[in-house]
Design a protein around this motif. Structure first.
Motif, PDB file in Angstrom:
ATOM      1  N   GLN A 135     -58.139  10.148 -18.423  1.00  0.00           N
ATOM      2  CA  GLN A 135     -57.362   9.160 -17.668  1.00  0.00           C
ATOM      3  C   GLN A 135     -56.953   7.979 -18.542  1.00  0.00           C
ATOM      4  N   GLN A 136     -57.850   7.540 -19.407  1.00  0.00           N
ATOM      5  CA  GLN A 136     -57.534   6.430 -20.314  1.00  0.00           C
ATOM      6  C   GLN A 136     -56.391   6.799 -21.257  1.00  0.00           C
ATOM      7  N   ALA A 137     -56.437   8.006 -21.781  1.00  0.00           N
ATOM      8  CA  ALA A 137     -55.382   8.454 -22.695  1.00  0.00           C
ATOM      9  C   ALA A 137     -54.044   8.541 -21.972  1.00  0.00           C
ATOM     10  N   LYS A 138     -54.072   9.052 -20.769  1.00  0.00           N
ATOM     11  CA  LYS A 138     -52.840   9.170 -19.985  1.00  0.00           C
ATOM     12  C   LYS A 138     -52.272   7.791 -19.651  1.00  0.00           C
ATOM     13  N   ALA A 139     -53.153   6.844 -19.360  1.00  0.00           N
ATOM     14  CA  ALA A 139     -52.713   5.478 -19.067  1.00  0.00           C
ATOM     15  C   ALA A 139     -52.059   4.838 -20.287  1.00  0.00           C
ATOM     16  N   ALA A 140     -52.478   5.302 -21.469  1.00  0.00           N
ATOM     17  CA  ALA A 140     -51.901   4.795 -22.715  1.00  0.00           C
ATOM     18  C   ALA A 140     -50.631   5.551 -23.103  1.00  0.00           C
ATOM     19  N   GLY A 141     -50.223   6.489 -22.256  1.00  0.00           N
ATOM     20  CA  GLY A 141     -48.994   7.239 -22.514  1.00  0.00           C
ATOM     21  C   GLY A 141     -49.152   8.369 -23.508  1.00  0.00           C
ATOM     22  N   ILE A 142     -50.384   8.850 -23.694  1.00  0.00           N
ATOM     23  CA  ILE A 142     -50.649   9.919 -24.662  1.00  0.00           C
ATOM     24  C   ILE A 142     -50.855  11.240 -23.925  1.00  0.00           C
ATOM     25  N   PRO A 143     -50.041  12.256 -24.200  1.00  0.00           N
ATOM     26  CA  PRO A 143     -50.239  13.561 -23.571  1.00  0.00           C
ATOM     27  C   PRO A 143     -51.578  14.168 -24.000  1.00  0.00           C
ATOM     28  N   VAL A 144     -52.230  14.858 -23.073  1.00  0.00           N
ATOM     29  CA  VAL A 144     -53.506  15.522 -23.368  1.00  0.00           C
ATOM     30  C   VAL A 144     -53.381  16.997 -22.999  1.00  0.00           C
TER      31      VAL A 144
END
Length: 339
Positions: A135-144
């Motif tokens: 969720q943190q990565a997605k909030a930073a705009g980084i695809p996972v």
């Protein structure tokens, strides 16, 4: 005398006319030369700008890959696949090992975010526990993109083996070889979807054979040493074992070592999952290691990066991509290409 004066005046007039014309043409030539020089100077500057900092170089893509452990050849093969495809996209891959530690894998996500990677490839150690980091990565705009097992928290897609199929292949081989009857052991693994799917497929087959009894079911954590230790205790507690199913080949090799140390190599056979080099070697011995459902970790990484790049470009991708597995036995191992 008068004619001479008149002639002189004519000559003088001609001189003035020619001087005026010459001055005009000279000014024109000078202006032309100046314009030409300015044009050349501008052109030179324009040409030079292509060679200097006026035009920025193409940004190199940065990819973060976190795996449960680099002590397992499976994840080493996965990282090699990622490096291979990244080179084609002018990208660098930062590979880190979570060492079977959820807290460590969570911290690795935070590090990736700080490093401003363009995308994250995740092979989860704990599919549910890693949700907050995703969720943190997605909030930073980084695809996972998840590899070898799904994860909660909002991943963009998952690329993994058809692990239910892998479990079914292993289960059917085991049931057929036992002719539907016998005592078996299951060495389970970490709480990730890849493992639970293998167990699901295996148990689907087992449900058809009520005379096959599970005498022990323990968590080997996907680790050779852990599985060896567990199997030593299981062997002491059970006088008759006919087959062992392991969720990966690292566990399978650990079980094989315990079996050999106990002098019970002829008593039971072992079936694993992965198609690891160690399993291929064990199959070629034509002894107790009987089969493995092979998967292709390098292909997972290759497809994972390709899908992540599509996500970066705004494309919609399938939420799940399954790669078929293949049963490798002592009979066909020589034709198996491996990792």
């Amino acid at each position: 005398m008068k004619s001479y004066k008149t002639f002189g005046l004519i000559i003088l007039a001609l001189v003035f006319v020619l001087s005026g014309c010459s001055g005009s043409n000279g000014g024109s030539k000078t202006g032309s030369n100046n314009t030409s020089a300015a044009t050349n100077e501008a052109a030179n500057k324009e040409t030079d700008s292509g060679k200097t900092d006026d035009q920025p170089e193409q940004k190199k893509m940065k990819i973060g890959l976190t795996v449960p452990t680099l002590g397992n050849p499976f994840f080493v093969a996965m990282s090699k696949g990622a490096q291979e495809v990244a080179a084609k996209h002018n990208a660098e891959v930062i590979v880190v090992s979570a060492d079977h530690d959820l807290a460590k894998q969570t911290q690795q996500f935070e590090d990736f975010i700080t490093q401003k990677v363009d995308l994250i490839l995740l092979s989860p150690f704990d599919s549910k526990g890693i949700a907050g980091a995703v969720q943190q990565a997605k909030a930073a705009g980084i695809p996972v993109v998840a590899l070898d097992g799904s994860a909660e928290g909002g991943i963009d897609t998952v690329v993994m083996s058809d692990n239910v199929q892998a479990g079914r292949l292993a289960g059917q081989y085991l049931a057929d070889r036992l002719e539907g009857k016998g005592n078996i052991v299951i060495i389970d693994g970490p709480p990730v979807s890849a493992v639970t799917d293998r167990i699901k497929g295996f148990e689907e087959v087992l449900a058809k054979y009520p005379d096959i009894k599970v005498v022990a079911n323990q968590n080997g954590e996907g680790n050779r040493e852990k599985a060896l230790t567990l199997m030593e205790g299981i062997l002491q507690a059970n006088k008759q074992i006919d087959a062992v199913f392991c969720i990966n080949d690292e566990e399978g090799v650990g079980v094989k070592i315990a079996q050999e140390q106990a002098g019970r190599s002829d008593e039971f056979f072992i079936v694993g999952v992965d198609g690891a080099p160690s399993a291929a070697d064990a199959l070629k011995e034509k002894k107790s290691y009987a089969a493995t459902s092979a998967q292709f970790p390098n292909q997972m990484a290759i497809q994972g990066i390709e899908l992540a790049i599509k996500v970066l470009g705004g494309e919609t991708v399938e939420p799940q991509v399954l790669i078929p597995t293949e049963l490798i036995t002592q009979d066909n191992v020589d034709a198996y290409k491996g990792w």
